[in-house]
Enzyme design. Structure first.
Site, PDB file in Angstrom:
ATOM      1  N   THR A 244       0.817  -1.264   0.178  1.00 34.93           N
ATOM      2  CA  THR A 244      -0.128   0.182  -0.004  1.00 34.93           C
ATOM      3  C   THR A 244       0.985   1.373  -0.131  1.00 34.93           C
ATOM      4  O   THR A 244       1.860   1.085   0.571  1.00 34.93           O
ATOM      5  CB  THR A 244      -0.757   0.178   1.287  1.00 34.93           C
TER       6      THR A 244
ATOM      7  N   ARG B 117     -13.207  -8.442  -0.910  1.00 29.85           N
ATOM      8  CA  ARG B 117     -12.461  -8.280   0.408  1.00 29.85           C
ATOM      9  C   ARG B 117     -11.837  -7.051   0.478  1.00 29.85           C
ATOM     10  O   ARG B 117     -11.456  -6.332  -0.396  1.00 29.85           O
ATOM     11  CB  ARG B 117     -11.375  -9.477   0.062  1.00 29.85           C
TER      12      ARG B 117
END
Ligand code: GLY
Length: 294
Positions: free
Chosen positions: A148, A176
């Site tokens: 990320t 998800r």
């Protein structure tokens, strides 16, 4: 005085852009959005935006979030398709709605309604991402790959922002969510105190609320490096005590004085930082604890 810290070496262009915004007196929110948009558009970054990891069904579903530490307002999108800049949609959720999170088709309808430019998902799937997905599908590989961009900024007005963007884990089940769009897990910010963000296995980061944990330690007087180290060690030890082996986790944090911290439980993590009067710098982080020996 300003300060930025962001996860991974690939954040260099984002931090450089953010520093440009902040060095001319701009706001932390604008720096975070402008920086992350560059990362989202880079086809060579395989875990954020365009070119990101595909889910089990070969789709690109993106997550992003932002928190304005001045107001504690947050905006996040989960599993958004057909938008190249989920960070811009997340910011609009924060600024234009009474909600914190919009999911999937709801996030897409909202983005369309307020005129954010869309881009067909198929246009954003690079040949490399498709090839990786085909290989993993052929191997029946489990979900993996999960980095990320976490971006923390303190501006010269004293405002602090935490923002994230990711494609989430490769081969994830459709729908998800990882930690990145979940407040207190992947991101947190409170002006006057500090901010934090995390990268790694979202499921583990969510279980241990890493970003809120670090911000609270800073509030209680911890130096950010101590907060980062303690968060990673405590999370790993807590999981082990409860019979769960921790997977990769890495964190960054920043306090209201512009001091920073970073820690991880695996090799290979790095961050990029910038501050007044200096060039953006990449720093490798040695694990404070090794998840493989726990
Ligand atoms: N840390 C990103 C994710 O698990 O989706």
């Amino acid at each position: 005085m300003y300060r930025i810290i962001a996860t991974w070496k690939f954040a260099l262009s984002a931090v450089t852009m953010g520093a440009k915004v902040l060095s001319s007196g701009g706001r932390a929110l604008d720096a975070a959005e402008a920086g992350i948009r560059l990362t989202e558009s880079d086809p060579d970054i395989d875990c954020v935006g365009l070119g990101g990891f595909l889910n089990r069904d070969g789709e690109l579903e993106l997550d992003a979030a932002v928190m304005d530490g001045d107001t504690l307002k947050t905006g996040a999108v989960i599993g958004i398709k057909n938008y190249e800049h989920p960070i811009t949609v997340a910011r609009a959720v924060m600024e234009k709605t009474m909600h914190n999170i919009l999911v999937g088709r709801g996030a897409e309808s909202f983005a369309r309604e307020i005129g954010i430019e869309s881009r067909p998902m198929l246009d954003m799937i690079t040949p490399g991402a498709r090839k990786l997905w085909e290989e993993k599908r052929a191997e029946k590989a489990a979900a993996s790959g999960h980095d990320t961009i976490g971006f923390l900024a303190l501006d010269s007005h004293g405002s602090i922002v935490s923002a994230t963007s990711t494609s989430g884990m490769g081969m994830k089940l459709p729908g998800r969510s990882g930690d990145s769009p979940i407040i207190g897990s992947g991101f947190y910010a409170e002006s006057g105190v500090g901010a934090a963000s995390a990268t790694g296995w979202g499921e583990d980061i969510m279980r241990t609320c890493m970003s809120f944990r670090m911000t609270e330690m800073i509030r209680a007087g911890a130096d950010p490096q101590k907060a980062a180290d303690t968060a990673v060690i405590t999370a790993c030890e807590t999981m082990i005590r409860h019979g769960t082996k921790p997977r990769e986790m890495a964190v960054i944090c920043l306090d209201a004085d512009g001091r920073i911290g970073a820690a991880c439980n695996h090799k290979g993590f790095a961050y990029v930082t910038a501050c007044e009067g200096g060039e953006p710098t990449t720093v490798d982080v040695e694990p404070i604890i090794d998840k493989d020996t726990l």
